[in-house]
Design a protein around this motif. Sequence first.
Motif, PDB file in Angstrom:
ATOM      1  N   VAL A 198     -15.402  13.932   2.099  1.00  0.00           N
ATOM      2  CA  VAL A 198     -15.805  14.811   3.202  1.00  0.00           C
ATOM      3  C   VAL A 198     -14.765  14.791   4.321  1.00  0.00           C
ATOM      4  O   VAL A 198     -14.393  15.839   4.852  1.00  0.00           O
ATOM      5  N   ALA A 199     -14.260  13.617   4.673  1.00  0.00           N
ATOM      6  CA  ALA A 199     -13.356  13.505   5.814  1.00  0.00           C
ATOM      7  C   ALA A 199     -11.989  14.129   5.539  1.00  0.00           C
ATOM      8  O   ALA A 199     -11.402  14.746   6.432  1.00  0.00           O
ATOM      9  N   PHE A 200     -11.477  13.988   4.314  1.00  0.00           N
ATOM     10  CA  PHE A 200     -10.116  14.442   4.031  1.00  0.00           C
ATOM     11  C   PHE A 200     -10.043  15.627   3.085  1.00  0.00           C
ATOM     12  O   PHE A 200      -8.963  16.154   2.846  1.00  0.00           O
ATOM     13  N   GLY A 201     -11.154  16.051   2.506  1.00  0.00           N
ATOM     14  CA  GLY A 201     -11.166  17.214   1.627  1.00  0.00           C
ATOM     15  C   GLY A 201     -10.402  17.004   0.336  1.00  0.00           C
ATOM     16  O   GLY A 201      -9.683  17.893  -0.121  1.00  0.00           O
ATOM     17  N   VAL A 202     -10.518  15.829  -0.263  1.00  0.00           N
ATOM     18  CA  VAL A 202      -9.836  15.498  -1.516  1.00  0.00           C
ATOM     19  C   VAL A 202     -10.878  15.081  -2.552  1.00  0.00           C
ATOM     20  O   VAL A 202     -12.042  14.869  -2.222  1.00  0.00           O
ATOM     21  N   ARG A 203     -10.434  14.974  -3.811  1.00  0.00           N
ATOM     22  CA  ARG A 203     -11.337  14.523  -4.881  1.00  0.00           C
ATOM     23  C   ARG A 203     -10.983  13.087  -5.244  1.00  0.00           C
ATOM     24  O   ARG A 203      -9.842  12.777  -5.566  1.00  0.00           O
ATOM     25  N   GLY A 244      -2.467  15.663  -7.706  1.00  0.00           N
ATOM     26  CA  GLY A 244      -2.259  16.839  -6.860  1.00  0.00           C
ATOM     27  C   GLY A 244      -2.883  16.714  -5.486  1.00  0.00           C
ATOM     28  O   GLY A 244      -2.494  17.423  -4.565  1.00  0.00           O
ATOM     29  N   ASP A 245      -3.846  15.837  -5.303  1.00  0.00           N
ATOM     30  CA  ASP A 245      -4.461  15.625  -3.992  1.00  0.00           C
ATOM     31  C   ASP A 245      -3.684  14.549  -3.251  1.00  0.00           C
ATOM     32  O   ASP A 245      -3.122  13.638  -3.858  1.00  0.00           O
ATOM     33  N   ARG A 246      -3.660  14.680  -1.927  1.00  0.00           N
ATOM     34  CA  ARG A 246      -3.055  13.648  -1.105  1.00  0.00           C
ATOM     35  C   ARG A 246      -3.642  13.719   0.289  1.00  0.00           C
ATOM     36  O   ARG A 246      -4.180  14.756   0.698  1.00  0.00           O
ATOM     37  N   ILE A 247      -3.534  12.624   1.014  1.00  0.00           N
ATOM     38  CA  ILE A 247      -4.024  12.551   2.381  1.00  0.00           C
ATOM     39  C   ILE A 247      -2.812  12.639   3.296  1.00  0.00           C
ATOM     40  O   ILE A 247      -1.923  11.787   3.238  1.00  0.00           O
ATOM     41  N   ASP A 248      -2.771  13.651   4.142  1.00  0.00           N
ATOM     42  CA  ASP A 248      -1.566  13.960   4.900  1.00  0.00           C
ATOM     43  C   ASP A 248      -1.320  13.013   6.079  1.00  0.00           C
ATOM     44  O   ASP A 248      -0.194  12.932   6.537  1.00  0.00           O
ATOM     45  N   ILE A 249      -2.329  12.311   6.560  1.00  0.00           N
ATOM     46  CA  ILE A 249      -2.092  11.433   7.709  1.00  0.00           C
ATOM     47  C   ILE A 249      -1.144  10.300   7.347  1.00  0.00           C
ATOM     48  O   ILE A 249      -0.479   9.755   8.200  1.00  0.00           O
ATOM     49  N   PHE A 250      -1.036   9.958   6.071  1.00  0.00           N
ATOM     50  CA  PHE A 250      -0.153   8.888   5.646  1.00  0.00           C
ATOM     51  C   PHE A 250       1.286   9.368   5.447  1.00  0.00           C
ATOM     52  O   PHE A 250       2.199   8.573   5.456  1.00  0.00           O
ATOM     53  N   GLN A 251       1.500  10.643   5.251  1.00  0.00           N
ATOM     54  CA  GLN A 251       2.813  11.147   4.858  1.00  0.00           C
ATOM     55  C   GLN A 251       3.838  11.100   5.975  1.00  0.00           C
ATOM     56  O   GLN A 251       5.013  10.930   5.734  1.00  0.00           O
ATOM     57  N   GLY A 252       3.429  11.224   7.224  1.00  0.00           N
ATOM     58  CA  GLY A 252       4.366  11.242   8.337  1.00  0.00           C
ATOM     59  C   GLY A 252       4.803   9.872   8.799  1.00  0.00           C
ATOM     60  O   GLY A 252       5.621   9.736   9.688  1.00  0.00           O
ATOM     61  N   ASN A 270       0.820  -1.210   0.000  1.00  0.00           N
ATOM     62  CA  ASN A 270       0.000   0.000   0.000  1.00  0.00           C
ATOM     63  C   ASN A 270       0.856   1.263   0.000  1.00  0.00           C
ATOM     64  O   ASN A 270       0.463   2.277  -0.563  1.00  0.00           O
ATOM     65  N   THR A 271       2.042   1.203   0.596  1.00  0.00           N
ATOM     66  CA  THR A 271       2.942   2.345   0.555  1.00  0.00           C
ATOM     67  C   THR A 271       3.407   2.602  -0.873  1.00  0.00           C
ATOM     68  O   THR A 271       3.488   3.749  -1.313  1.00  0.00           O
ATOM     69  N   ARG A 272       3.706   1.532  -1.612  1.00  0.00           N
ATOM     70  CA  ARG A 272       4.084   1.696  -3.022  1.00  0.00           C
ATOM     71  C   ARG A 272       2.927   2.269  -3.836  1.00  0.00           C
ATOM     72  O   ARG A 272       3.139   3.105  -4.729  1.00  0.00           O
ATOM     73  N   LEU A 273       1.698   1.825  -3.565  1.00  0.00           N
ATOM     74  CA  LEU A 273       0.536   2.367  -4.273  1.00  0.00           C
ATOM     75  C   LEU A 273       0.386   3.868  -4.005  1.00  0.00           C
ATOM     76  O   LEU A 273       0.052   4.634  -4.912  1.00  0.00           O
ATOM     77  N   MET A 274       0.651   4.286  -2.776  1.00  0.00           N
ATOM     78  CA  MET A 274       0.552   5.711  -2.446  1.00  0.00           C
ATOM     79  C   MET A 274       1.597   6.516  -3.208  1.00  0.00           C
ATOM     80  O   MET A 274       1.299   7.578  -3.746  1.00  0.00           O
ATOM     81  N   GLU A 275       2.819   6.009  -3.264  1.00  0.00           N
ATOM     82  CA  GLU A 275       3.903   6.758  -3.896  1.00  0.00           C
ATOM     83  C   GLU A 275       3.773   6.797  -5.416  1.00  0.00           C
ATOM     84  O   GLU A 275       3.998   7.828  -6.031  1.00  0.00           O
ATOM     85  N   ARG A 276       3.439   5.677  -6.023  1.00  0.00           N
ATOM     86  CA  ARG A 276       3.453   5.581  -7.484  1.00  0.00           C
ATOM     87  C   ARG A 276       2.135   5.956  -8.155  1.00  0.00           C
ATOM     88  O   ARG A 276       2.122   6.529  -9.240  1.00  0.00           O
ATOM     89  N   HIS A 277       1.009   5.604  -7.531  1.00  0.00           N
ATOM     90  CA  HIS A 277      -0.279   5.741  -8.211  1.00  0.00           C
ATOM     91  C   HIS A 277      -1.277   6.629  -7.481  1.00  0.00           C
ATOM     92  O   HIS A 277      -2.426   6.737  -7.916  1.00  0.00           O
ATOM     93  N   ASN A 278      -0.877   7.231  -6.351  1.00  0.00           N
ATOM     94  CA  ASN A 278      -1.762   8.102  -5.579  1.00  0.00           C
ATOM     95  C   ASN A 278      -3.031   7.361  -5.142  1.00  0.00           C
ATOM     96  O   ASN A 278      -4.133   7.872  -5.219  1.00  0.00           O
ATOM     97  N   GLN A 279      -2.841   6.108  -4.679  1.00  0.00           N
ATOM     98  CA  GLN A 279      -3.948   5.277  -4.215  1.00  0.00           C
ATOM     99  C   GLN A 279      -3.769   4.992  -2.724  1.00  0.00           C
ATOM    100  O   GLN A 279      -2.666   4.714  -2.266  1.00  0.00           O
ATOM    101  N   TYR A 280      -4.865   5.053  -1.984  1.00  0.00           N
ATOM    102  CA  TYR A 280      -4.856   4.843  -0.545  1.00  0.00           C
ATOM    103  C   TYR A 280      -5.806   3.710  -0.209  1.00  0.00           C
ATOM    104  O   TYR A 280      -6.859   3.564  -0.830  1.00  0.00           O
TER     105      TYR A 280
END
Length: 95
Positions: free
Chosen positions: A45-50, A86-94, A16-26
């Motif tokens: 609604v929860a994360f303010g992304v499209r 261009g959208d991302r969920i910040d809770i995963f980045q840290g 799932n980490t690879r999916l986040m980095e390469r394909h912007n999938q969570y």
Amino acid sequence: MNLYEVIRRPILTEKNTRLMERHNQYTFEVARKANKAQIQEAIEVAFGVRVLNVRTSIVPGKPRRRGRTVGGSKPWKKAVVTLAPGDRIDIFQGI
């Protein structure tokens, strides 16, 4: 179903980490009764992304055993959510 009952928890694995980095999938664990439209709305609604795409699958429970007692873990539903560029969920980045 309330939007905040749909998302149970994020799933963090190497794949799932690879999916986040390469394909912007969570990836999230979601309620079994939630459909794709409810999952999409809850994430937006929860994360303010499209959200562009939602893929779901039911993960079967594993057999478990404790001594002579045989049981098993419950099946659960997994959702892989693709976000707009261009959208991302910040809770995963840290992590």
